[in-house]
Design a protein around this motif. Structure first.
Motif, PDB file in Angstrom:
ATOM      1  N   GLY A 164       0.827  -1.212   0.000  1.00  0.00           N
ATOM      2  CA  GLY A 164       0.000   0.000   0.000  1.00  0.00           C
ATOM      3  C   GLY A 164       0.856   1.254   0.000  1.00  0.00           C
ATOM      4  O   GLY A 164       0.562   2.244  -0.675  1.00  0.00           O
ATOM      5  N   GLN A 192       2.387   1.721  -3.427  1.00  0.00           N
ATOM      6  CA  GLN A 192       1.438   2.254  -4.409  1.00  0.00           C
ATOM      7  C   GLN A 192       1.189   3.740  -4.160  1.00  0.00           C
ATOM      8  O   GLN A 192       1.023   4.517  -5.097  1.00  0.00           O
ATOM      9  CB  GLN A 192       0.129   1.436  -4.384  1.00  0.00           C
ATOM     10  N   THR A 232      -5.204  -1.542  -7.037  1.00  0.00           N
ATOM     11  CA  THR A 232      -5.235  -2.248  -5.749  1.00  0.00           C
ATOM     12  C   THR A 232      -5.232  -3.773  -5.915  1.00  0.00           C
ATOM     13  O   THR A 232      -5.296  -4.495  -4.923  1.00  0.00           O
ATOM     14  CB  THR A 232      -6.481  -1.837  -4.924  1.00  0.00           C
ATOM     15  N   VAL A 236      -5.846  -2.319   0.786  1.00  0.00           N
ATOM     16  CA  VAL A 236      -6.577  -1.714  -0.335  1.00  0.00           C
ATOM     17  C   VAL A 236      -7.131  -0.348   0.059  1.00  0.00           C
ATOM     18  O   VAL A 236      -7.025   0.635  -0.678  1.00  0.00           O
ATOM     19  CB  VAL A 236      -7.720  -2.659  -0.796  1.00  0.00           C
TER      20      VAL A 236
END
Ligand SMILES: Nc1ncnc2c1ncn2[C@@H]1O[C@H](COP(=O)(O)OP(=O)(O)OP(=O)(O)O)[C@@H](O)[C@H]1O
Length: 262
Positions: free
Chosen positions: A157, A160, A181, A189
């Motif tokens: 996470g 990202q 995700t 997510v």
């Protein structure tokens, strides 16, 4: 004037786009207009052409027919109808910020330098200017405390969120998210979706491929459903999720984590 001017009001304008791999037509005469500030989600079953459509927008895949304009400028093909020289293509492509399923961070650069790399080396920003911008963007995605960490020390996470900051650092016309995700553990997510939701509230223009139906409903201005390379439905999220027009979409929504109305 050049044809580019016909599309200058849209952030992205896709006309008659077709693409085949081998003999299989993966995109068929796709038409899509994304207005500035709009969030468009592309949904559909596996293999329907969602990623290919997204990758055509920034010319990671070259379509066989049709045109794509970004902020009024055609990508991939110049005014003479010829393939764009690499440098020119890079300039148009820089109007898009792509976020991939697999993050694609530079493993040998720390978080800050992942975000400053392209502004310095592609846009020619000074180190100081790029670092100021990167710091603000890392703050926005909640990652400023990790600015000197390396990607292999981050959770999916967190990676990202850094990838999102990196894409934003090029100040693109449109952000492109390809299942951002899908590679994450379920508990990670939410933090990534929260960042994307904030961006939508701030008015960023975004096109996103996602399997997160509740999220698509919450953030989209327009939902597009692809089936075997054809757009078979497009609507505002309320209409799309409550009163789909086709049996195909109705069935798809029944089989997915469809949010309850209201
Ligand atoms: N580079 C490629 N070479 C050959 N075939 C490809 C290539 N990229 C995609 N395809 C094929 O094109 C079709 C559409 O793929 P695409 O990845 O766009 O679908 P998708 O809707 O994004 O699927 P998913 O939800 O599973 O990611 C698939 O049949 C896929 O196998």
């Amino acid at each position: 004037m050049s044809e580019a001017n016909t599309s200058e009001t849209a952030a992205v304008s896709i006309r008659h786009l077709s693409k085949s791999f081998d003999d299989v037509e993966v995109l068929r005469d796709v038409e899509l207009e994304v207005k500035t500030g709009e969030v468009v989600t592309i949904i559909g079953s596996s293999g329907s052409g969602k990623s290919t459509l997204l990758r055509c927008i920034n010319w990671l895949e070259q379509p066989d027919r049709g045109s794509i304009h970004i902020a009024g400028q055609r990508i991939g093909v110049n005014d003479a109808g010829r393939p764009m020289p690499v440098r020119e293509l890079a300039k148009v492509r820089a109007k898009t910020g792509m976020v991939f399923q697999g993050f694609n961070l530079w493993p040998h650069l720390n978080v800050l330098h992942n975000v400053t790399e392209a502004p310095i080396h592609v846009q020619g920003k000074s180190k100081r200017e790029a670092e100021e911008l990167a710091t603000a963007l890392l703050e926005k995605v909640g990652m400023s405390h990790k600015h000197d960490s390396y990607p292999n020390t981050l959770s999916g996470g967190q990676k990202q969120r850094v990838a999102i900051a990196r894409a934003l650092a090029m100040q693109p016309t449109v952000m492109l998210f390809d299942e951002p995700t899908s590679a994450l553990d379920p508990e990670l997510v939410g933090e990534v979706l929260a960042v994307i939701k904030d961006l939508s509230a701030e008015g960023y223009t975004m096109v996103m491929v996602t399997h997160e139906m509740a999220f698509a409903r919450a953030v989209s201005d327009q939902v597009v459903f692809l089936e075997k390379g054809l757009i078979i439905e497009r609507a505002d999220p309320e209409t799309f999720f409550t009163t789909p027009k086709t049996d195909r979409v109705r069935k798809f929504l029944e089989n997915h984590d469809t949010p309850s109305p209201g």
